[in-house]
Motif scaffolding. Structure first.
Motif, PDB file in Angstrom:
ATOM      1  N   PRO A 133      -3.910  -7.293  16.557  1.00 15.08           N
ATOM      2  CA  PRO A 133      -4.913  -7.644  15.542  1.00 15.08           C
ATOM      3  C   PRO A 133      -4.864  -6.748  14.308  1.00 15.08           C
ATOM      4  O   PRO A 133      -5.037  -7.225  13.181  1.00 15.08           O
ATOM      5  CB  PRO A 133      -6.244  -7.464  16.286  1.00 15.08           C
ATOM      6  N   ALA A 134      -4.603  -5.466  14.476  1.00 17.97           N
ATOM      7  CA  ALA A 134      -4.573  -4.561  13.319  1.00 17.97           C
ATOM      8  C   ALA A 134      -3.341  -4.848  12.455  1.00 17.97           C
ATOM      9  O   ALA A 134      -3.444  -5.074  11.245  1.00 17.97           O
ATOM     10  CB  ALA A 134      -4.564  -3.121  13.780  1.00 17.97           C
ATOM     11  N   ALA A 137      -3.028  -8.436  10.615  1.00 16.41           N
ATOM     12  CA  ALA A 137      -3.830  -8.774   9.437  1.00 16.41           C
ATOM     13  C   ALA A 137      -2.970  -8.892   8.186  1.00 16.41           C
ATOM     14  O   ALA A 137      -3.361  -9.528   7.210  1.00 16.41           O
ATOM     15  CB  ALA A 137      -4.911  -7.722   9.229  1.00 16.41           C
ATOM     16  N   ASP A 138      -1.803  -8.296   8.202  1.00 19.89           N
ATOM     17  CA  ASP A 138      -0.911  -8.356   7.033  1.00 19.89           C
ATOM     18  C   ASP A 138      -0.117  -9.657   6.988  1.00 19.89           C
ATOM     19  O   ASP A 138       0.604  -9.903   6.029  1.00 19.89           O
ATOM     20  CB  ASP A 138       0.097  -7.205   7.070  1.00 19.89           C
ATOM     21  N   ARG A 151      -4.956 -19.836  -0.120  1.00 21.38           N
ATOM     22  CA  ARG A 151      -6.048 -18.869   0.056  1.00 21.38           C
ATOM     23  C   ARG A 151      -6.731 -19.114   1.393  1.00 21.38           C
ATOM     24  O   ARG A 151      -6.797 -20.247   1.873  1.00 21.38           O
ATOM     25  CB  ARG A 151      -7.092 -19.027  -1.047  1.00 21.38           C
ATOM     26  N   PRO A 152      -7.302 -18.047   2.005  1.00 18.92           N
ATOM     27  CA  PRO A 152      -7.968 -18.215   3.303  1.00 18.92           C
ATOM     28  C   PRO A 152      -9.088 -19.250   3.295  1.00 18.92           C
ATOM     29  O   PRO A 152      -9.316 -19.926   4.296  1.00 18.92           O
ATOM     30  CB  PRO A 152      -8.540 -16.818   3.593  1.00 18.92           C
ATOM     31  N   ILE A 175       3.449  -8.677   1.055  1.00 23.23           N
ATOM     32  CA  ILE A 175       4.188  -7.558   0.465  1.00 23.23           C
ATOM     33  C   ILE A 175       3.209  -6.556  -0.133  1.00 23.23           C
ATOM     34  O   ILE A 175       2.261  -6.937  -0.829  1.00 23.23           O
ATOM     35  CB  ILE A 175       5.159  -8.074  -0.613  1.00 23.23           C
ATOM     36  N   THR A 176       3.442  -5.294   0.167  1.00 24.82           N
ATOM     37  CA  THR A 176       2.635  -4.238  -0.432  1.00 24.82           C
ATOM     38  C   THR A 176       3.215  -3.925  -1.808  1.00 24.82           C
ATOM     39  O   THR A 176       4.418  -3.680  -1.927  1.00 24.82           O
ATOM     40  CB  THR A 176       2.673  -2.978   0.459  1.00 24.82           C
ATOM     41  N   PRO A 177       2.359  -3.959  -2.849  1.00 22.81           N
ATOM     42  CA  PRO A 177       2.884  -3.693  -4.182  1.00 22.81           C
ATOM     43  C   PRO A 177       3.571  -2.325  -4.260  1.00 22.81           C
ATOM     44  O   PRO A 177       3.054  -1.336  -3.743  1.00 22.81           O
ATOM     45  CB  PRO A 177       1.640  -3.716  -5.073  1.00 22.81           C
TER      46      PRO A 177
ATOM     47  N   LYS B  96      -5.973   2.409   5.198  1.00 25.48           N
ATOM     48  CA  LYS B  96      -5.056   3.231   6.007  1.00 25.48           C
ATOM     49  C   LYS B  96      -3.843   3.614   5.168  1.00 25.48           C
ATOM     50  O   LYS B  96      -3.408   2.843   4.307  1.00 25.48           O
ATOM     51  CB  LYS B  96      -4.593   2.435   7.234  1.00 25.48           C
ATOM     52  N   ASP B  98      -0.565   4.075   3.370  1.00 24.57           N
ATOM     53  CA  ASP B  98       0.543   3.171   3.041  1.00 24.57           C
ATOM     54  C   ASP B  98       0.227   1.687   3.277  1.00 24.57           C
ATOM     55  O   ASP B  98       1.126   0.848   3.226  1.00 24.57           O
ATOM     56  CB  ASP B  98       1.811   3.533   3.835  1.00 24.57           C
ATOM     57  N   SER B  99      -1.009   1.371   3.587  1.00 22.44           N
ATOM     58  CA  SER B  99      -1.356  -0.047   3.784  1.00 22.44           C
ATOM     59  C   SER B  99      -1.498  -0.733   2.423  1.00 22.44           C
ATOM     60  O   SER B  99      -1.624  -0.079   1.377  1.00 22.44           O
ATOM     61  CB  SER B  99      -2.667  -0.178   4.546  1.00 22.44           C
ATOM     62  N   ARG B 100      -1.502  -2.044   2.459  1.00 19.57           N
ATOM     63  CA  ARG B 100      -1.710  -2.833   1.251  1.00 19.57           C
ATOM     64  C   ARG B 100      -3.073  -2.505   0.629  1.00 19.57           C
ATOM     65  O   ARG B 100      -3.215  -2.392  -0.582  1.00 19.57           O
ATOM     66  CB  ARG B 100      -1.653  -4.309   1.657  1.00 19.57           C
ATOM     67  N   LYS B 103      -2.900   0.693  -1.240  1.00 20.39           N
ATOM     68  CA  LYS B 103      -2.101   0.557  -2.457  1.00 20.39           C
ATOM     69  C   LYS B 103      -2.882  -0.149  -3.563  1.00 20.39           C
ATOM     70  O   LYS B 103      -2.889   0.284  -4.716  1.00 20.39           O
ATOM     71  CB  LYS B 103      -0.825  -0.243  -2.164  1.00 20.39           C
ATOM     72  N   VAL B 104      -3.512  -1.259  -3.211  1.00 23.91           N
ATOM     73  CA  VAL B 104      -4.208  -2.040  -4.236  1.00 23.91           C
ATOM     74  C   VAL B 104      -5.375  -1.251  -4.828  1.00 23.91           C
ATOM     75  O   VAL B 104      -5.643  -1.318  -6.034  1.00 23.91           O
ATOM     76  CB  VAL B 104      -4.694  -3.389  -3.648  1.00 23.91           C
ATOM     77  N   ARG B 106      -5.632   2.018  -5.050  1.00 25.37           N
ATOM     78  CA  ARG B 106      -5.234   3.395  -5.358  1.00 25.37           C
ATOM     79  C   ARG B 106      -5.914   3.894  -6.639  1.00 25.37           C
ATOM     80  O   ARG B 106      -6.189   3.119  -7.557  1.00 25.37           O
ATOM     81  CB  ARG B 106      -3.709   3.489  -5.485  1.00 25.37           C
ATOM     82  N   TYR B 116      -4.112  -2.315  -8.378  1.00 26.62           N
ATOM     83  CA  TYR B 116      -2.650  -2.315  -8.285  1.00 26.62           C
ATOM     84  C   TYR B 116      -2.223  -3.579  -7.530  1.00 26.62           C
ATOM     85  O   TYR B 116      -1.850  -3.543  -6.355  1.00 26.62           O
ATOM     86  CB  TYR B 116      -2.206  -1.057  -7.541  1.00 26.62           C
ATOM     87  N   GLU B 150     -11.003 -13.388  -3.889  1.00 23.39           N
ATOM     88  CA  GLU B 150     -10.628 -13.594  -2.487  1.00 23.39           C
ATOM     89  C   GLU B 150      -9.621 -12.531  -2.031  1.00 23.39           C
ATOM     90  O   GLU B 150      -9.637 -12.116  -0.871  1.00 23.39           O
ATOM     91  CB  GLU B 150     -10.092 -15.004  -2.258  1.00 23.39           C
ATOM     92  N   SER B 154     -10.548 -10.111   0.936  1.00 24.28           N
ATOM     93  CA  SER B 154      -9.686 -10.035   2.123  1.00 24.28           C
ATOM     94  C   SER B 154      -9.347  -8.584   2.453  1.00 24.28           C
ATOM     95  O   SER B 154      -9.369  -8.181   3.620  1.00 24.28           O
ATOM     96  CB  SER B 154      -8.385 -10.799   1.897  1.00 24.28           C
ATOM     97  N   SER B 158     -10.298  -6.365   5.910  1.00 23.11           N
ATOM     98  CA  SER B 158      -9.108  -6.262   6.765  1.00 23.11           C
ATOM     99  C   SER B 158      -9.237  -5.060   7.708  1.00 23.11           C
ATOM    100  O   SER B 158     -10.070  -4.169   7.490  1.00 23.11           O
ATOM    101  CB  SER B 158      -7.868  -6.082   5.890  1.00 23.11           C
ATOM    102  N   GLY B 159      -8.422  -5.050   8.699  1.00 21.22           N
ATOM    103  CA  GLY B 159      -8.413  -3.935   9.647  1.00 21.22           C
ATOM    104  C   GLY B 159      -7.965  -2.636   8.999  1.00 21.22           C
ATOM    105  O   GLY B 159      -8.227  -1.555   9.537  1.00 21.22           O
ATOM    106  N   ASP B 160      -7.296  -2.743   7.859  1.00 21.77           N
ATOM    107  CA  ASP B 160      -6.816  -1.540   7.162  1.00 21.77           C
ATOM    108  C   ASP B 160      -7.899  -0.867   6.323  1.00 21.77           C
ATOM    109  O   ASP B 160      -7.701   0.240   5.829  1.00 21.77           O
ATOM    110  CB  ASP B 160      -5.632  -1.887   6.259  1.00 21.77           C
TER     111      ASP B 160
END
Lengths: 179, 164
Positions: A133-134, A137-138, A151-152, A175-177, B96, B98-100, B103-104, B106, B116, B150, B154, B158-160
């Protein structure tokens, strides 16, 4: 339920949802005709209410499962249909949307109500593929052979055009920016 | 008379997608109960609901610059209504490592003045490489404020997301 009018969100195939305002004693058919989303001649159209989440309770072992969401009787009132609680109305020719989700060379299928959000389909897919689950989420849904990631909050029925009542997704990592 | 970008934004606030999110408690325009008046156009203050985390608020406010909406994407950051300034780093949502989410949100880039994320106008202008690296998140005039909100919603659910 009070007598005041409520906002309804009307979803149709291949179209952006619309807002309609309706009183509790109005008949749903009249509301939909007024909103110009159906005509009196509505042959083949099915109307569902609510956002359907049944797939989330499906056991992991079930393959090719199917929702049981039934269309409603359009002669019922807003109050009788409990639309103050459900809010969403879906008009579709597809009773179910056959969904295939591909991930890591595997594929899972389910026949969803068109009144299912992308968030629910995504959650169902993460569970079916046993994603933690953790970490899961990505992972998001991307329509096969496109770069489109719905979109969700969007509804499955908005992405299929009858007579095709099916859609293919890939479960992809967001993707992480960087840079 | 309102400008075209302002009229388009106002219309999108009445869209089914935006209104459905308001009724679910996901996001909204900051109302008079919390803000005496919205800033002059093209700036608007909105809120986004966040998952419950110990010591963190249930919602964060965003101050968005909507100049040229929807041809141009919004840009903005978290906002502190009590100080009428960008939210201090220690009060901002954290993700967390290095999580998305991290990053966003930051704060070590552009002084935390923009998100970001490819939808953010300032971030997108500085990262032309994102067009090919994240083609699913490219802003165009078919996108609306709901796409932007959204994404933030999200991440905050999120879990992060760790809280503040």
């Amino acid at each position: 339920m009070a007598d005041e009018a409520i906002e309804l969100f009307i979803h149709s195939q291949g179209a952006k949802p619309k807002v309609a305002v309706a009183g509790p004693h109005e008949v749903l058919r009249d509301v939909l005709v007024r909103a110009e989303v159906i005509t009196e001649d509505r042959e083949g159209l099915l109307v569902f209410v609510g956002e359907w989440e049944e797939a989330l309770t499906e056991s992991g072992e079930i393959e090719d499962g199917e929702d049981t969401h039934d269309p409603v009787d359009l002669t019922l009132t807003i109050e009788a249909l409990e639309l103050h609680r459900h809010r969403h109305v879906h008009i579709h020719k597809c009773r179910r949307v056959a969904v295939e989700v591909h991930f890591n060379g595997n594929m899972k299928r389910h026949r969803f109500s068109p009144a299912t959000t992308i968030a629910v389909v995504t959650q169902w897919a993460r569970k079916k593929f046993d994603l933690d689950p953790a970490a899961g989420a990505d992972y998001v849904l991307q329509i096969c052979d496109t770069t489109k990631q719905p979109r969700p909050s969007e509804h499955l029925g908005e992405f299929v055009e009858p007579p095709v009542c099916s859609i293919c997704f890939k479960l992809v990592k967001e993707i992480t920016p960087q840079g | 008379m309102d400008k075209p970008d302002q009229r388009l934004f106002a219309a999108d606030l009445n869209s089914a997608e935006f209104r459905a999110g308001v009724l679910k408690g996901y996001w909204g325009l900051a109302g008079t109960e919390i803000l005496p008046a919205q800033p002059e156009w093209p700036v608007r203050i909105l809120w986004v609901q966040a998952a419950v985390r110990v010591g963190a608020p249930e919602r964060f406010y965003l101050r968005l610059d909507l100049e040229g909406y929807r041809t141009a994407s919004p840009t903005g950051t978290f906002w502190d209504l009590s100080t009428s300034a960008a939210l201090a780093a220690e009060k901002r949502p954290k993700g967390k490592k290095d999580s998305r989410c991290a990053k966003v949100f930051r704060t070590d880039w552009e002084g935390g003045g923009a998100f970001y994320h490819p939808y953010d106008r300032v971030a997108a202008q500085g990262h032309p490489n994102w067009v090919t690296e994240q083609p699913s998140l490219i802003w165009d005039s078919n996108r609306t404020i709901v796409d932007y909100l959204e994404e933030v919603h999200s991440l905050l659910n999120s879990g992060d997301y760790l809280g503040i």
